[in-house]
Design a protein around this motif. Structure first.
Motif, short mmCIF file in Angstrom:
data_model
loop_
_atom_site.label_atom_id
_atom_site.label_comp_id
_atom_site.label_asym_id
_atom_site.label_seq_id
_atom_site.Cartn_x
_atom_site.Cartn_y
_atom_site.Cartn_z
N LYS A 68 4.32 6.99 13.65
CA LYS A 68 2.90 6.93 14.01
C LYS A 68 2.08 7.90 13.17
O LYS A 68 0.96 7.59 12.77
CB LYS A 68 2.73 7.24 15.50
N ARG A 71 1.63 6.45 9.74
CA ARG A 71 0.65 5.35 9.80
C ARG A 71 -0.77 5.90 9.91
O ARG A 71 -1.68 5.42 9.23
CB ARG A 71 0.95 4.44 10.97
N GLN A 72 -0.99 6.92 10.76
CA GLN A 72 -2.33 7.49 10.91
C GLN A 72 -2.83 8.13 9.62
O GLN A 72 -4.01 8.05 9.31
CB GLN A 72 -2.35 8.52 12.05
N ASN A 74 -2.08 7.17 6.66
CA ASN A 74 -2.26 6.14 5.63
C ASN A 74 -2.83 4.87 6.25
O ASN A 74 -2.45 3.77 5.86
CB ASN A 74 -0.90 5.83 4.98
N ILE A 75 -3.75 5.01 7.19
CA ILE A 75 -4.23 3.87 7.98
C ILE A 75 -4.87 2.79 7.12
O ILE A 75 -4.66 1.60 7.36
CB ILE A 75 -5.18 4.33 9.11
N GLU A 76 -5.64 3.17 6.10
CA GLU A 76 -6.29 2.16 5.25
C GLU A 76 -5.27 1.32 4.50
O GLU A 76 -5.42 0.11 4.39
CB GLU A 76 -7.26 2.84 4.27
N TYR A 78 -2.18 0.73 5.41
CA TYR A 78 -1.49 -0.13 6.37
C TYR A 78 -2.36 -1.31 6.76
O TYR A 78 -1.89 -2.44 6.86
CB TYR A 78 -1.10 0.67 7.63
N ARG A 79 -3.66 -1.08 6.98
CA ARG A 79 -4.56 -2.18 7.34
C ARG A 79 -4.66 -3.20 6.23
O ARG A 79 -4.69 -4.40 6.47
CB ARG A 79 -5.95 -1.63 7.68
#
Length: 172
Positions: A68, A71-72, A74-76, A78-79
């Motif tokens: 998690k 992911r937080q 590198n959120i862009e 991942y999206r």
């Protein structure tokens, strides 16, 4: 590192660091988690056949927290990857083809020429009978085409209607 020292390092771990994970807990059904620094039952670890003991080095809760956090941070990325995967599966095209479609649009709607507005970014407009991608549209244009049932004849009549009822500019 020479083969002799590498073998010693693999067996005993890095010198000067806590190395409890390298020492097997034989005779017990437990394993050491390298993140929370505690010994837990093997059922708390996901199986990993490529590892010597057959399990990941982190317990499930720690692995979940680490995942998690990554992911937080590198959120862009991942999206973007999720969107590419969704569009490539929906329209049966590759990630590179999806990227090319977005690159060719220059980030603008193909009808009004404006930037994305409303919900999300640009929407993929496609023919509902063939599934072929027509282009990228802003939310307003995409919804408008949907309301006109993707029928060019209705759109022409709407344009004629607007031109016929257009008010002349007020004299100043």
């Amino acid at each position: 590192m020479c083969p002799k020292h590498y073998a010693r390092w693999r067996a005993n771990g890095h010198p000067g660091k806590s190395n409890r994970w390298a020492q097997p807990l034989d005779g017990t059904d437990q394993k050491y988690c390298t993140l929370c620094d505690s010994v837990k039952p093997r059922t708390e670890f996901r199986p990993e056949p490529r590892r010597r003991d057959g399990y990941y080095p982190h317990c499930r809760p720690c692995a979940s927290k680490a995942s998690k956090a990554i992911r937080q941070n590198n959120i862009e990325r991942y999206r973007e990857r999720e969107r590419l995967t969704y569009l490539s599966k929906k329209f049966n095209i590759t990630h590179d083809e999806v990227r090319a479609i977005f690159r060719n649009s220059n980030g603008l709607c193909e009808i009004c020429g404006g930037p994305p507005n409303g919900r999300g970014g640009l929407h993929v407009d496609h023919c509902h009978t063939t599934g072929k991608i027509r282009g990228l549209l802003c939310n307003s244009c995409n919804v408008s085409i949907g309301h006109f049932r993707d029928d060019p004849a209705i759109l022409r009549r709407a344009a004629d209607y607007l031109e016929f009822h257009q008010q002349p500019p007020l004299a100043a």
